[in-house]
Write a protein that holds these residues in place. Structure first.
Motif: not given
Length: 482
Positions: A10-26
């Motif tokens: 896979p080209p990415f190690d992690v996919v984060v769904v959502g770019s609020g505070i929690a998603g961008l913090s992670c």
């Protein structure tokens, strides 16, 4: 590991769904740790429930609603330090807040004495509004709370704050004067409907800290953390895709192997973080998934935020509040011209919040504006001689989830299943629903993902531990924290 050796993976190690505070913090923490991260955002902009934009009429940066930080937000403050924006917070250190009560300005201060005795310095200002016997009705409650373990406080989640206060002898008139406002301001719902666990955990913290301070962003929320987080992510080879909605988890042999987008495209990844509010989680899971049922119990607390521009300066105050009343609209007020570093106009820019805004049903925006100006006038009479230059009314369907009885114990863990993690203010972080809870949730999810790779690192800052007399009196139990 060289990129060429992973060309078939896979080209990415992690996919984060959502770019609020929690998603961008992670996402930003994972990127700092060398992970290749993709963030999927269904809307056109980042920030979720804590975002900002340029007002189309004035060009000034406005938030979805004015937000307040606390100096105890160690996770969020650490995130701002990493992004280089920590200096963009204006701290109110002279006093905690000013409350307008029956045309009197009550200026609450902290410090001066060890906790919880630090509140005594406010007695001369409070006593004209509240007789001493009503104040003293809180002493047994405070004593019991300071001596309770975190587990004992959590056990109160089966009853309402109002009933628990009455059961502990608190005067009904004091509940109306103080606790109704505290519940509305911090938990965003009436004290008759809030969880006693939520309310008493807040009391334990308030009794244990004599150095609380409020902070107000000098810039829009998106400039404070969202865009800096995205720049951090991109520097490390990560990516954010806007207008890119996830339809659900992609599985291979009953194992989560990525995310399926609306339209059918599959984004493969060994780890997925669902950083979305509870109102959105069921759309990403199967109907029979246990979390889909649990998430349905998290009711949104709606609010309305007004932004009003005036042709002259109304006050030198940054922030004031008024007690909750079903007969009024706004609870907290901010003159952003005394806070924002990018304000160039000479007049005042007032932002307000109407929390638990169900009572505005049937009111037009114009009626809300007129009522808000009247309430501003109770604190700053100059508004009646000022000219309203521009106005904007933001209707927000969800500020935070309602901390109703049973909700605290229903908050899910960070790890949902193998390869799937949760992040958001509603996850079990040991904190009330707030920006700090969202930031810590993102850090906990990043920790868990790295732990699965054999990288044991501590990214999440611990929850605050009350000091003073509370530290000496409170019982300990397993997993001690608030």
């Amino acid at each position: 590991m060289p990129l060429t050796s992973r060309s078939t993976g896979p080209p990415f190690d992690v996919v984060v769904v959502g770019s609020g505070i929690a998603g961008l913090s992670c996402a930003s923490l994972l990127a700092d740790a060398g992970q290749r991260v993709l963030v999927l955002e269904a809307s056109e902009v980042p920030g979720g429930r804590a975002r900002s934009w340029a007002d189309p009429a004035t060009g000034d940066s406005v938030d979805i609603g004015p937000h307040v930080l606390l100096n105890k937000y160690s996770n969020m403050l650490a995130m701002l330090e990493r992004f280089g924006t920590s200096e963009q917070v204006c701290w109110q250190t002279e006093e905690l807040l000013t409350v307008l009560d029956k045309h009197r300005h009550i200026r609450f201060k902290v410090g001066g004495l060890p906790a919880p005795m630090h509140y005594l310095r406010n007695l001369p200002q409070i006593l004209p509004s509240v007789p001493l016997r009503r104040l003293l009705s809180n002493v047994p409650l405070a004593w019991r709370t300071m001596r309770s373990s975190p587990g004992e406080l959590m056990a109160l989640d089966d009853r309402t704050g109002y009933q628990y206060l009455l059961d502990n002898g608190v005067s009904p008139s004091f509940i109306d004067w103080f606790w109704a406002s505290a519940s509305m301001a911090i938990l965003n719902l009436p004290v008759e409907q809030c969880s006693a666990a939520s309310l008493m955990r807040l009391l334990a913290q308030g009794l244990g800290h004599n150095d609380l301070a409020f902070g107000f962003p000098k810039v829009g929320l998106s400039d404070l953390y969202a865009w800096p987080a995205i720049r951090c992510l991109e520097r490390h080879g990560g990516e954010v895709r806007f207008n890119c909605a996830a339809a659900g988890l992609h599985r291979r042999d009953d194992t989560v192997a990525g995310v399926t987008l609306v339209g059918g495209t599959v984004i493969p990844a060994p780890a997925v973080v669902l950083a979305v509010p509870p109102t959105s989680i069921s759309g990403l899971l199967s109907e029979e998934h246990p979390l889909a049922t649990v998430a349905g119990h998290f009711e949104p607390s709606p609010y309305i935020s007004c932004y009003l521009w005036f042709d002259r300066k109304l006050t030198s105050a940054r922030f004031w509040a008024r007690p909750w009343s079903p007969d009024s609209l706004n609870t907290d007020f901010y003159d952003l011209s005394n806070i924002r570093s990018d304000m160039t106009k000479s007049g005042s820019m007032i932002a307000t919040n109407i929390i638990w805004s169900h009572r505005t049903a049937g009111l037009s925006d114009q009626a809300i504006i007129e009522a808000t100006i009247g309430e501003i006038g109770d604190f700053a009479p100059e508004v009646h001689q000022a000219r309203l230059v521009a106005a904007a009314v933001h209707h927000i369907p969800m500020s935070i989830p309602c901390a109703q009885p049973g909700v605290e114990t229903a908050r899910p863990a960070t790890r949902l299943e193998k390869g799937v993690f949760l992040a958001g203010d509603w996850v079990d972080t040991g904190l009330p629903f707030c920006m700090e809870s969202a930031t810590r949730a993102g850090a906990l999810a990043a920790e868990a993902i790295l732990a699965d790779q054999g990288k044991l690192v501590r990214l999440a800052h611990p929850t605050p531990v009350p000091g003073g007399l509370t530290k000496l009196l409170r019982k300990r139990d397993e997993g001690d924290g608030f």
